[in-house]
Design an enzyme around this catalytic site. Structure first.
Site, PDB file in Angstrom:
ATOM      1  N   GLU A   1       0.821  -1.213   0.000  1.00  0.00           N
ATOM      2  CA  GLU A   1       0.000   0.000   0.000  1.00  0.00           C
ATOM      3  C   GLU A   1       0.859   1.269   0.000  1.00  0.00           C
ATOM      4  OE1 GLU A   1      -2.986  -0.406  -0.639  1.00  0.00           O
ATOM      5  OE2 GLU A   1      -3.667  -2.289   0.241  1.00  0.00           O
TER       6      GLU A   1
ATOM      7  N   GLU B   1     -17.032  11.186  23.364  1.00  0.00           N
ATOM      8  CA  GLU B   1     -15.717  11.744  23.025  1.00  0.00           C
ATOM      9  C   GLU B   1     -15.453  11.756  21.521  1.00  0.00           C
ATOM     10  OE1 GLU B   1     -13.008   9.054  25.070  1.00  0.00           O
ATOM     11  OE2 GLU B   1     -12.417   8.269  23.136  1.00  0.00           O
TER      12      GLU B   1
ATOM     13  N   HIS C   1     -12.733  -3.859   4.056  1.00  0.00           N
ATOM     14  CA  HIS C   1     -11.279  -4.048   4.105  1.00  0.00           C
ATOM     15  C   HIS C   1     -10.643  -3.496   5.397  1.00  0.00           C
ATOM     16  CE1 HIS C   1      -7.208  -3.965   1.849  1.00  0.00           C
ATOM     17  NE2 HIS C   1      -7.015  -3.878   3.141  1.00  0.00           N
TER      18      HIS C   1
ATOM     19  N   HIS D   1      -6.784  -3.440   9.939  1.00  0.00           N
ATOM     20  CA  HIS D   1      -7.993  -4.199   9.610  1.00  0.00           C
ATOM     21  C   HIS D   1      -8.892  -4.232  10.850  1.00  0.00           C
ATOM     22  CE1 HIS D   1      -5.882  -6.416   6.023  1.00  0.00           C
ATOM     23  NE2 HIS D   1      -5.972  -5.115   5.862  1.00  0.00           N
TER      24      HIS D   1
ATOM     25  N   HIS E   1      -2.652   1.967   8.528  1.00  0.00           N
ATOM     26  CA  HIS E   1      -3.745   1.166   7.961  1.00  0.00           C
ATOM     27  C   HIS E   1      -3.924  -0.091   8.798  1.00  0.00           C
ATOM     28  CE1 HIS E   1      -6.220  -1.148   5.273  1.00  0.00           C
ATOM     29  NE2 HIS E   1      -5.252  -2.001   4.975  1.00  0.00           N
TER      30      HIS E   1
HETATM   31  O1  2HA Z   1      -0.533  -5.386   3.980  1.00  0.00           O
HETATM   32  O2  2HA Z   1      -3.379  -4.746   4.576  1.00  0.00           O
HETATM   33  O3  2HA Z   1      -4.171  -3.672   2.334  1.00  0.00           O
HETATM   34  C1  2HA Z   1      -1.693  -6.061   3.674  1.00  0.00           C
HETATM   35  C2  2HA Z   1      -2.813  -5.124   3.599  1.00  0.00           C
HETATM   36  C3  2HA Z   1      -3.177  -4.631   2.265  1.00  0.00           C
HETATM   37 ZN    ZN Z   2      -5.303  -3.967   4.256  1.00  0.00          ZN
END
Ligand code: 2HA
Ligand code: ZN
Length: 273
Positions: free
Chosen positions: A115, A168, A209, A140, A138
């Site tokens: 990414e 909050e 995602h 999940h 990022h």
């Molecule tokens: O690194 O999260 O979006 C793996 C991921 C791709």
């Molecule tokens: Zn991801």
């Protein structure tokens, strides 16, 4: 030693905290940090400037010459602390902002996160707004992802529903949350779409995602992700108990919170239901 630098230690700690919260199964998620000039100075003698330049796939002109600490493609957050030299690395951008080269880490054939275009475009947008922004994260985030299957994929709806779940929230992310529909991860298209949301928000949710957060330091960026994900967890619980809330925080309550805490809330999130 680069690994002993406080910014590297904080980076590993943040990723490990995310792993402990269940946001980084297998190789899920990625993290990048833009070094301060003093941090580059502190590590420069340990950097290897002999690796080839590689195209980023996008141009991030205003980041030319910058150094980033980044998680590795296919590497596991689970191993950030016990195998740091495989799990992370430092990259340098060339002056055009079109190419990068590895200057440290990514041992055993590693390379930066898949990414990387999204990370760098998000950094580029944030630096243009405020040069104090340094982190793109990022994760999940289980409950935020779950909500993308049941709520309309609209910034206004996600922002309002998350705000209602914890008092909050409008103080922690007063500018709201952006949401984008499902797209191919790692693509240039998703990088553009995400960075477009980063013009308005510090949080961007990728449907089905995960979530991107932007921030100025490790604690507040992690805290932002954590707060939004916690609100999503409450909403998942509420929706699991009942499709309708018996009571909630109302638009005027949000205006009162905004006054009390000195934040500005856009009226487009305070619509009448
Ligand atoms: O690194 O999260 O979006 C793996 C991921 C791709
Ligand atoms: Zn991801």
């Amino acid at each position: 030693m680069i690994l002993e630098q406080p910014f590297v230690q904080s980076f590993i700690q943040m990723g490990t905290d995310g792993y402990d919260l269940g946001w980084h199964e297998r190789n899920g998620g990625n993290l990048s940090y833009r070094l301060k000039p003093s941090e580059v100075e502190a590590v420069k003698l340990e950097l290897n400037r002999n690796n080839p330049w590689t195209p980023i796939g996008v141009q991030v002109e205003n980041l030319g010459g910058e150094h980033f600490l980044v998680t590795g493609s296919g590497r596991f957050f689970r191993h950030l602390s016990d195998r740091p030299l495989e799990s992370l690395g430092l990259i340098e951008l060339d002056e055009t902002g079109r190419n990068y080269r590895i200057v440290y880490g990514f041992e055993n054939g590693g390379k930066p996160t898949s990414e990387l275009p999204s990370h760098l475009m998000n950094h580029a947008v944030k630096v243009a707004i405020n040069p104090d922004y340094r982190i793109i994260y990022h994760a999940h985030t289980t409950n935020l992802i779950a909500l993308t299957f049941v709520l309309p994929l609209q910034d206004e709806v996600f922002t309002r529903e998350l705000w209602e779940m914890a008092t909050e929230c409008p103080v922690v992310f007063p500018e709201g949350v952006g949401v984008i529909g499902w797209m191919v991860p790692g693509s240039i298209e998703i990088a553009y779409a995400t960075s477009n949301k980063m013009k308005d928000y510090d949080l961007a949710i990728w449907a089905h995602h995960g979530t991107f957060a932007a921030g100025k330091d490790f604690d507040t960026t992690f805290g932002l992700m954590h707060t939004a994900e916690k609100a999503a967890e409450i909403l998942v619980k509420v929706l699991s108990m009942s499709p309708a809330k018996a009571q909630t925080i109302q638009p005027q309550d949000f205006r009162d919170v905004a006054d009390a805490f000195g934040v500005t809330l856009d009226e487009r999130f305070l619509y009448t239901k």
